[in-house]
Design a protein around this motif. Structure first.
Motif, PDB file in Angstrom:
ATOM      1  N   THR A 145      40.494   0.144  15.882  1.00  0.00           N
ATOM      2  CA  THR A 145      39.476  -0.995  15.914  1.00  0.00           C
ATOM      3  C   THR A 145      38.513  -0.610  16.761  1.00  0.00           C
ATOM      4  O   THR A 145      37.305  -0.752  16.376  1.00  0.00           O
ATOM      5  N   LEU A 146      38.521   0.079  17.895  1.00  0.00           N
ATOM      6  CA  LEU A 146      37.624   0.263  18.852  1.00  0.00           C
ATOM      7  C   LEU A 146      36.571   1.529  18.209  1.00  0.00           C
ATOM      8  O   LEU A 146      35.397   1.157  18.576  1.00  0.00           O
ATOM      9  N   VAL A 147      37.210   2.427  17.516  1.00  0.00           N
ATOM     10  CA  VAL A 147      36.369   3.267  16.841  1.00  0.00           C
ATOM     11  C   VAL A 147      35.597   2.683  16.139  1.00  0.00           C
ATOM     12  O   VAL A 147      34.092   2.968  15.844  1.00  0.00           O
ATOM     13  N   GLN A 148      35.860   1.684  15.126  1.00  0.00           N
ATOM     14  CA  GLN A 148      35.052   1.006  14.052  1.00  0.00           C
ATOM     15  C   GLN A 148      33.992   0.280  14.682  1.00  0.00           C
ATOM     16  O   GLN A 148      32.782   0.345  14.356  1.00  0.00           O
ATOM     17  N   LEU A 149      34.436  -0.354  15.933  1.00  0.00           N
ATOM     18  CA  LEU A 149      33.462  -1.426  16.547  1.00  0.00           C
ATOM     19  C   LEU A 149      32.357  -0.329  17.293  1.00  0.00           C
ATOM     20  O   LEU A 149      31.139  -0.846  17.074  1.00  0.00           O
ATOM     21  N   ARG A 150      32.790   0.791  17.659  1.00  0.00           N
ATOM     22  CA  ARG A 150      31.607   1.844  18.283  1.00  0.00           C
ATOM     23  C   ARG A 150      30.657   2.416  17.037  1.00  0.00           C
ATOM     24  O   ARG A 150      29.495   2.294  17.439  1.00  0.00           O
ATOM     25  N   VAL A 151      31.380   2.712  16.056  1.00  0.00           N
ATOM     26  CA  VAL A 151      30.469   3.230  14.776  1.00  0.00           C
ATOM     27  C   VAL A 151      29.449   1.831  14.263  1.00  0.00           C
ATOM     28  O   VAL A 151      28.386   2.301  14.169  1.00  0.00           O
ATOM     29  N   ARG A 152      29.970   0.755  14.272  1.00  0.00           N
ATOM     30  CA  ARG A 152      29.230  -0.366  13.928  1.00  0.00           C
ATOM     31  C   ARG A 152      28.043  -0.653  14.867  1.00  0.00           C
ATOM     32  O   ARG A 152      26.822  -0.967  14.565  1.00  0.00           O
ATOM     33  N   CYS A 153      28.307  -0.440  16.090  1.00  0.00           N
ATOM     34  CA  CYS A 153      27.122  -0.461  16.976  1.00  0.00           C
ATOM     35  C   CYS A 153      26.288   0.536  17.040  1.00  0.00           C
ATOM     36  O   CYS A 153      25.183   0.086  17.040  1.00  0.00           O
ATOM     37  N   ASP A 154      26.741   1.757  16.693  1.00  0.00           N
ATOM     38  CA  ASP A 154      25.870   2.644  16.668  1.00  0.00           C
ATOM     39  C   ASP A 154      24.918   2.741  15.453  1.00  0.00           C
ATOM     40  O   ASP A 154      23.807   2.942  15.315  1.00  0.00           O
ATOM     41  N   SER A 155      25.553   2.055  14.454  1.00  0.00           N
ATOM     42  CA  SER A 155      24.776   1.820  13.144  1.00  0.00           C
ATOM     43  C   SER A 155      23.848   0.836  13.379  1.00  0.00           C
ATOM     44  O   SER A 155      22.504   0.773  12.855  1.00  0.00           O
ATOM     45  N   ALA A 156      24.019  -0.289  14.097  1.00  0.00           N
ATOM     46  CA  ALA A 156      23.152  -1.422  14.258  1.00  0.00           C
ATOM     47  C   ALA A 156      22.052  -0.959  15.265  1.00  0.00           C
ATOM     48  O   ALA A 156      20.718  -1.162  14.927  1.00  0.00           O
ATOM     49  N   TRP A 157      22.246   0.038  16.185  1.00  0.00           N
ATOM     50  CA  TRP A 157      21.223   0.414  17.065  1.00  0.00           C
ATOM     51  C   TRP A 157      20.224   1.275  16.218  1.00  0.00           C
ATOM     52  O   TRP A 157      19.070   1.346  16.292  1.00  0.00           O
TER      53      TRP A 157
END
Length: 112
Positions: free
Chosen positions: A12-24
């Motif tokens: 879940t933490l890895v998914q959130l980090r990927v989403r955050c990187d994608s948003a930035w």
């Protein structure tokens, strides 16, 4: 059991980090696009301003001549170029190269 919960939390933490990187990354792309449009915007505004400056100067000159006229006949003759200049200005706003871009500028700035 505890290991499965820890693996799930890690995923879940890895998914959130990927989403955050994608948003930035999306934000960076939009900022780059906006940055790339600035030189075109500046050139369009410069051309538009130069056109309007000349037109306003002519209208002011003709208006001054009209105000200095003393007889009704001279007043009529002196006002004619000012009216033509004003008509040319209004007509020219739609014909000016980049006028569509100026309308785009207004849209970008929020003036509809």
């Amino acid at each position: 059991m505890i290991a499965a919960v820890l693996v799930g939390m890690y995923n879940t933490l890895v998914q959130l980090r990927v989403r955050c990187d994608s948003a930035w990354s999306d934000i960076d792309v939009q900022l780059k696009r906006r940055h790339d449009l600035i030189p075109n915007l500046v050139e369009t505004v410069k051309g538009y301003a130069a056109h309007e400056k000349g037109t306003f100067e002519n209208i002011a000159k003709f208006r001054s001549q009209a105000m200095q006229a003393t007889t009704p006949r001279r007043q009529g003759r002196s006002r004619e170029p000012a009216h033509r200049g004003a008509e040319k200005f209004v007509r020219g706003r739609g014909e000016l190269p980049g006028a569509e871009s100026v309308r785009g500028i207004y849209a970008i700035a929020g003036f509809h």
